[in-house]
Design a protein around this motif. Structure first.
Motif, mmCIF file in Angstrom:
data_model
loop_
_atom_site.group_PDB
_atom_site.id
_atom_site.type_symbol
_atom_site.label_atom_id
_atom_site.label_comp_id
_atom_site.label_asym_id
_atom_site.label_seq_id
_atom_site.Cartn_x
_atom_site.Cartn_y
_atom_site.Cartn_z
ATOM 1 N N THR A 148 -31.652 -50.038 121.980
ATOM 2 C CA THR A 148 -32.035 -49.748 120.601
ATOM 3 C C THR A 148 -30.948 -48.902 119.955
ATOM 4 O O THR A 148 -30.515 -47.895 120.525
ATOM 5 C CB THR A 148 -33.371 -48.983 120.545
ATOM 6 N N PHE A 149 -30.490 -49.311 118.771
ATOM 7 C CA PHE A 149 -29.536 -48.519 118.002
ATOM 8 C C PHE A 149 -30.306 -47.506 117.149
ATOM 9 O O PHE A 149 -31.266 -47.862 116.463
ATOM 10 C CB PHE A 149 -28.696 -49.412 117.091
ATOM 11 N N VAL A 150 -29.853 -46.257 117.182
ATOM 12 C CA VAL A 150 -30.514 -45.185 116.435
ATOM 13 C C VAL A 150 -29.481 -44.534 115.518
ATOM 14 O O VAL A 150 -28.643 -43.752 115.973
ATOM 15 C CB VAL A 150 -31.114 -44.127 117.379
ATOM 16 N N PRO A 151 -29.493 -44.838 114.219
ATOM 17 C CA PRO A 151 -28.532 -44.203 113.305
ATOM 18 C C PRO A 151 -28.883 -42.738 113.077
ATOM 19 O O PRO A 151 -30.050 -42.388 112.889
ATOM 20 C CB PRO A 151 -28.679 -45.024 112.018
ATOM 21 N N ARG A 202 -27.142 -33.579 109.593
ATOM 22 C CA ARG A 202 -28.177 -33.677 108.563
ATOM 23 C C ARG A 202 -29.540 -34.103 109.092
ATOM 24 O O ARG A 202 -30.569 -33.714 108.542
ATOM 25 C CB ARG A 202 -27.736 -34.677 107.487
ATOM 26 N N ASP A 203 -29.557 -34.937 110.128
ATOM 27 C CA ASP A 203 -30.798 -35.541 110.590
ATOM 28 C C ASP A 203 -31.350 -34.802 111.802
ATOM 29 O O ASP A 203 -30.645 -34.041 112.469
ATOM 30 C CB ASP A 203 -30.576 -37.018 110.932
ATOM 31 N N THR A 204 -32.605 -35.059 112.106
ATOM 32 C CA THR A 204 -33.280 -34.421 113.229
ATOM 33 C C THR A 204 -33.375 -35.401 114.388
ATOM 34 O O THR A 204 -33.949 -36.487 114.247
ATOM 35 C CB THR A 204 -34.695 -33.964 112.821
ATOM 36 N N LEU A 205 -32.826 -35.015 115.536
ATOM 37 C CA LEU A 205 -32.737 -35.927 116.669
ATOM 38 C C LEU A 205 -34.103 -36.366 117.163
ATOM 39 O O LEU A 205 -34.326 -37.559 117.411
ATOM 40 C CB LEU A 205 -31.961 -35.266 117.811
ATOM 41 N N ASP A 206 -35.048 -35.439 117.325
ATOM 42 C CA ASP A 206 -36.336 -35.832 117.892
ATOM 43 C C ASP A 206 -37.072 -36.808 116.987
ATOM 44 O O ASP A 206 -37.680 -37.781 117.461
ATOM 45 C CB ASP A 206 -37.202 -34.610 118.213
ATOM 46 N N ALA A 207 -36.990 -36.603 115.674
ATOM 47 C CA ALA A 207 -37.652 -37.527 114.748
ATOM 48 C C ALA A 207 -37.010 -38.908 114.808
ATOM 49 O O ALA A 207 -37.705 -39.937 114.802
ATOM 50 C CB ALA A 207 -37.594 -36.975 113.325
ATOM 51 N N ALA A 208 -35.678 -38.947 114.877
ATOM 52 C CA ALA A 208 -34.980 -40.233 114.930
ATOM 53 C C ALA A 208 -35.307 -40.983 116.215
ATOM 54 O O ALA A 208 -35.532 -42.202 116.204
ATOM 55 C CB ALA A 208 -33.475 -40.014 114.808
#
Length: 300
Positions: free
Chosen positions: A150-153, A158-164
């Protein structure tokens, strides 16, 4: 190496221009050069050359002597060592029952395509621009993405790792193994520790392997000059180094975050373990170190 890096130089941030990471391209090229120059390879990767694509592979082969000596040889060795350690730790985690692998800052990493027979779900986390470039490279090389990938952008700043990860289907209530190689230098201290905070909160049995740069004042003159050389050239290429750490301070911070076990490997230990008996002439400087940090209670 100066000519290699200067050919990638821009005056603005590469990622803000929507182009792939130049550091990811350099690492992929070094990994491919390792397959051609070092026998036997310390880190065998049969897809390292194909994923570059015909044009970049041809350029590498034509310019191979540039990668055989000097700073390029040092970088080539460091790239092979850190990849070898990360995948050895991953294999140990799988043997203990871990079934999720997260590659942070995946670049052109090929694990998911080489080892899709392993009982793992693999999540490749990277900047959207770099992921688009990688998917183009895979398509042109005829390398299929396995169903287990799975690709996770994600933008680490800026973004939160656990949410992504949760949105991508990663089970954060189960153990996860993570690798994070060649990334922390380019992030702010806050972004580094925010990611590590998320990892420290994962269930017992989880672990992360990552590398980091050592603060200049703790380096000898040779390593300090080498780091200054590379830092200036990566900054000219639009990817400045933002964070470096004192090992003792970082180890203390990791334990404060809740990691139960922290192993911090200096160049001497890595050289003895991986390069003893090899005739490559590799020099691992003291400017970069590798950490394995584990969740759960510390070993007795």
């Amino acid at each position: 190496m100066e000519r290699i890096l200067s050919s990638l130089a821009h005056t603005e941030s590469i990622l803000r221009l929507g182009l792939p990471s130049r550091s990811a391209l350099l690492v992929a090229t070094l990994r491919a050069a390792h397959q051609l120059l070092d026998h036997p390879p310390l880190f065998a990767d049969p897809l390292a050359l194909p994923i570059l694509g015909p044009e970049l592979e041809a350029q590498l082969r034509a310019q191979l002597p540039r990668y055989a000596h000097g700073p390029a040889r040092q970088l080539r060795g460091a790239t092979a060592v850190r990849s070898r350690l990360a995948e050895e730790e991953l294999a140990a985690a799988v043997a203990c029952g871990v079934r999720q692998y997260v590659v942070l800052g995946a670049g052109l990493d090929t694990y998911a395509y080489r080892c899709h027979g392993m009982p793992l779900r693999v999540f490749e986390v990277d900047h959207p621009a770099t992921q688009r470039w990688k998917r183009d490279q895979l398509r042109h090389a005829g390398i299929a993405a396995p169903p287990s990938l799975t690709f996770v952008p994600l933008d680490f700043e800026r973004d939160t790792l656990d949410a992504a990860l949760a949105a991508a289907g990663c089970r954060l209530d189960l153990p996860v193994f993570l690798s994070w190689l060649g990334v922390t230098l380019y992030l702010s201290d806050d972004a580094v520790f925010e990611t590590l905070r998320v990892v420290a909160g994962l269930p017992a049995g989880s672990a992360i392997v990552f590398d980091y740069g050592v603060v200049p004042e703790l380096l000898d003159l040779f390593d300090r000059m080498g780091m200054a050389y590379f830092a200036a050239r990566f900054e000219a290429a639009g990817e400045p180094w933002k964070s470096r750490f004192a090992p003792a301070v970082l180890q203390s911070e990791l334990r404060a975050l809740g990691f139960g076990g922290v192993s911090d490997y200096a160049a001497d230990a890595l050289r003895t373990h991986y390069l003893g008996g090899r005739g490559d002439g590799w020099h691992l400087g003291g400017a970069m170190r590798l950490v394995v940090a584990r969740t759960g209670a510390p070993p007795l």
